[in-house]
Design a protein around this motif. Structure first.
Motif, PDB file in Angstrom:
ATOM      1  N   UNK A 209       0.986  -1.247   0.008  1.00  0.00           N
ATOM      2  CA  UNK A 209      -0.095   0.050   0.012  1.00  0.00           C
ATOM      3  C   UNK A 209       0.849   1.101  -0.155  1.00  0.00           C
ATOM      4  N   UNK A 210       1.819   1.119   0.711  1.00  0.00           N
ATOM      5  CA  UNK A 210       2.829   2.577   0.586  1.00  0.00           C
ATOM      6  C   UNK A 210       3.458   2.545  -0.547  1.00  0.00           C
ATOM      7  N   UNK A 211       3.857   1.496  -1.249  1.00  0.00           N
ATOM      8  CA  UNK A 211       4.814   1.516  -2.358  1.00  0.00           C
ATOM      9  C   UNK A 211       3.575   2.157  -3.759  1.00  0.00           C
ATOM     10  N   UNK A 212       2.384   1.649  -3.386  1.00  0.00           N
ATOM     11  CA  UNK A 212       1.416   2.337  -4.329  1.00  0.00           C
ATOM     12  C   UNK A 212       1.230   3.825  -4.332  1.00  0.00           C
ATOM     13  N   UNK A 213       1.163   4.265  -2.928  1.00  0.00           N
ATOM     14  CA  UNK A 213       0.823   5.453  -2.526  1.00  0.00           C
ATOM     15  C   UNK A 213       2.053   6.474  -2.906  1.00  0.00           C
ATOM     16  N   UNK A 214       3.342   6.012  -2.718  1.00  0.00           N
ATOM     17  CA  UNK A 214       4.446   6.769  -3.022  1.00  0.00           C
ATOM     18  C   UNK A 214       4.540   6.947  -4.580  1.00  0.00           C
ATOM     19  N   UNK A 215       4.252   5.804  -5.434  1.00  0.00           N
ATOM     20  CA  UNK A 215       4.125   5.925  -6.786  1.00  0.00           C
ATOM     21  C   UNK A 215       3.337   7.267  -7.329  1.00  0.00           C
ATOM     22  N   UNK A 216       2.044   6.921  -6.542  1.00  0.00           N
ATOM     23  CA  UNK A 216       0.963   7.931  -7.121  1.00  0.00           C
ATOM     24  C   UNK A 216       1.604   9.322  -6.737  1.00  0.00           C
ATOM     25  N   UNK A 217       2.018   9.680  -5.532  1.00  0.00           N
ATOM     26  CA  UNK A 217       2.674  11.078  -4.976  1.00  0.00           C
ATOM     27  C   UNK A 217       3.647  11.426  -5.925  1.00  0.00           C
ATOM     28  N   UNK A 218       4.735  10.565  -6.368  1.00  0.00           N
ATOM     29  CA  UNK A 218       5.830  10.660  -7.142  1.00  0.00           C
ATOM     30  C   UNK A 218       5.472  10.872  -8.635  1.00  0.00           C
ATOM     31  N   UNK A 219       4.508  10.230  -9.184  1.00  0.00           N
ATOM     32  CA  UNK A 219       3.977  10.482 -10.428  1.00  0.00           C
ATOM     33  C   UNK A 219       3.340  11.651 -10.725  1.00  0.00           C
ATOM     34  N   UNK A 220       2.529  11.976  -9.532  1.00  0.00           N
ATOM     35  CA  UNK A 220       1.939  13.459  -9.608  1.00  0.00           C
ATOM     36  C   UNK A 220       2.824  14.502  -9.538  1.00  0.00           C
ATOM     37  N   UNK A 221       3.976  14.349  -8.767  1.00  0.00           N
ATOM     38  CA  UNK A 221       4.776  15.371  -8.591  1.00  0.00           C
ATOM     39  C   UNK A 221       5.609  15.407 -10.029  1.00  0.00           C
ATOM     40  N   UNK A 222       6.076  14.459 -10.607  1.00  0.00           N
ATOM     41  CA  UNK A 222       6.784  14.332 -11.847  1.00  0.00           C
ATOM     42  C   UNK A 222       6.000  14.883 -12.987  1.00  0.00           C
ATOM     43  N   UNK A 223       4.806  14.305 -13.041  1.00  0.00           N
ATOM     44  CA  UNK A 223       4.132  14.802 -14.157  1.00  0.00           C
ATOM     45  C   UNK A 223       3.333  16.152 -14.173  1.00  0.00           C
ATOM     46  N   UNK A 224       3.498  16.788 -12.912  1.00  0.00           N
ATOM     47  CA  UNK A 224       3.276  18.034 -12.669  1.00  0.00           C
ATOM     48  C   UNK A 224       4.195  19.350 -13.174  1.00  0.00           C
ATOM     49  N   UNK A 225       5.375  18.669 -13.437  1.00  0.00           N
ATOM     50  CA  UNK A 225       6.516  19.592 -13.888  1.00  0.00           C
ATOM     51  C   UNK A 225       5.997  19.978 -15.422  1.00  0.00           C
ATOM     52  N   UNK A 226       6.484  20.992 -15.965  1.00  0.00           N
ATOM     53  CA  UNK A 226       6.418  21.190 -17.430  1.00  0.00           C
ATOM     54  C   UNK A 226       7.644  20.743 -18.079  1.00  0.00           C
ATOM     55  N   UNK A 227       7.422  20.182 -19.152  1.00  0.00           N
ATOM     56  CA  UNK A 227       8.491  19.456 -19.971  1.00  0.00           C
ATOM     57  C   UNK A 227       9.544  20.480 -20.236  1.00  0.00           C
ATOM     58  N   UNK A 228      10.794  19.885 -19.933  1.00  0.00           N
ATOM     59  CA  UNK A 228      11.886  20.666 -20.096  1.00  0.00           C
ATOM     60  C   UNK A 228      12.371  21.506 -18.853  1.00  0.00           C
ATOM     61  N   UNK A 229      11.604  21.414 -17.957  1.00  0.00           N
ATOM     62  CA  UNK A 229      12.137  22.144 -16.522  1.00  0.00           C
ATOM     63  C   UNK A 229      13.435  21.781 -16.195  1.00  0.00           C
ATOM     64  N   UNK A 230      14.290  22.597 -15.973  1.00  0.00           N
ATOM     65  CA  UNK A 230      15.687  22.340 -15.470  1.00  0.00           C
ATOM     66  C   UNK A 230      15.652  21.692 -14.232  1.00  0.00           C
ATOM     67  N   UNK A 231      16.212  20.620 -14.111  1.00  0.00           N
ATOM     68  CA  UNK A 231      16.212  19.885 -12.438  1.00  0.00           C
ATOM     69  C   UNK A 231      17.628  19.316 -12.207  1.00  0.00           C
ATOM     70  N   UNK A 232      18.020  19.285 -11.313  1.00  0.00           N
ATOM     71  CA  UNK A 232      19.148  18.819 -10.587  1.00  0.00           C
ATOM     72  C   UNK A 232      18.919  17.395 -10.088  1.00  0.00           C
ATOM     73  N   UNK A 233      19.816  16.415  -9.872  1.00  0.00           N
ATOM     74  CA  UNK A 233      19.525  15.154  -9.182  1.00  0.00           C
ATOM     75  C   UNK A 233      19.245  15.572  -7.640  1.00  0.00           C
ATOM     76  N   UNK A 234      19.767  16.418  -7.290  1.00  0.00           N
ATOM     77  CA  UNK A 234      19.422  17.029  -5.795  1.00  0.00           C
ATOM     78  C   UNK A 234      17.769  17.150  -5.656  1.00  0.00           C
ATOM     79  N   UNK A 235      17.244  18.052  -6.876  1.00  0.00           N
ATOM     80  CA  UNK A 235      15.725  18.358  -6.783  1.00  0.00           C
ATOM     81  C   UNK A 235      15.139  16.794  -6.711  1.00  0.00           C
ATOM     82  N   UNK A 236      15.509  15.907  -7.647  1.00  0.00           N
ATOM     83  CA  UNK A 236      14.833  14.781  -7.814  1.00  0.00           C
ATOM     84  C   UNK A 236      15.093  13.775  -6.358  1.00  0.00           C
TER      85      UNK A 236
END
Length: 135
Positions: free
Chosen positions: A55-82
């Motif tokens: 359950x925690x893994x499913x929720x993590x994936x949902x939160x992570x996918x929402x965070x990442x998909x909410x970023x505009x394409x081409x947004x400059x991001x560092x590994x630290x941001x990730x």
């Protein structure tokens, strides 16, 4: 020793062994019952932990996918941001799992379970990619 004598001796030994076994169960029956109860409890606990981990893994994936998909394409991001986003998603997933509990500390086992689930998920994905490449 004749064949019949051997059979009689075997029957005597079997009867003695059965009698000893009966005594053993009479003397230790309660302990066997308690041991069976503990084993059932441990199995239920392991099943609950596995379900919670998934359950925690499913929720993590949902939160992570929402965070990442909410970023505009081409947004400059560092590994630290990730890494920071990943940690925030982990915390959000664990807080969501423990909504009815005052939550200001995260159990190390919860984090380890999430990490194990992520490795398992990653390995399954890599195996699918290998299979697609080989087909």
């Amino acid at each position: 020793m004749t064949h019949e004598e051997m059979l009689e001796e075997a029957a005597k030994r079997e009867a003695a062994a059965m009698e000893a076994l009966d005594r053993h169960y009479e003397e230790n029956g309660q302990a066997f019952g308690q041991l069976a109860y503990i084993e059932r409890w441990e199995q239920e606990e392991a099943e609950e932990r596995k379900e919670r981990s998934e359950t925690v893994l499913r929720r993590y994936n949902a939160f992570y996918n929402d965070e990442c998909s909410g970023m505009p394409h081409g947004t400059p991001i560092t590994p630290e941001h990730m890494q920071a986003m990943t940690l925030e998603c982990m915390i959000d997933a664990l807080i969501c799992e423990n909504m009815n509990v005052e939550y200001n500390a995260i159990a190390i086992d919860d984090i380890k379970d999430l990490i194990e689930g992520l490795y398992r998920q990653s390995n399954e994905f890599l195996e699918k990619v290998r299979n697609l490449k080989n087909d």
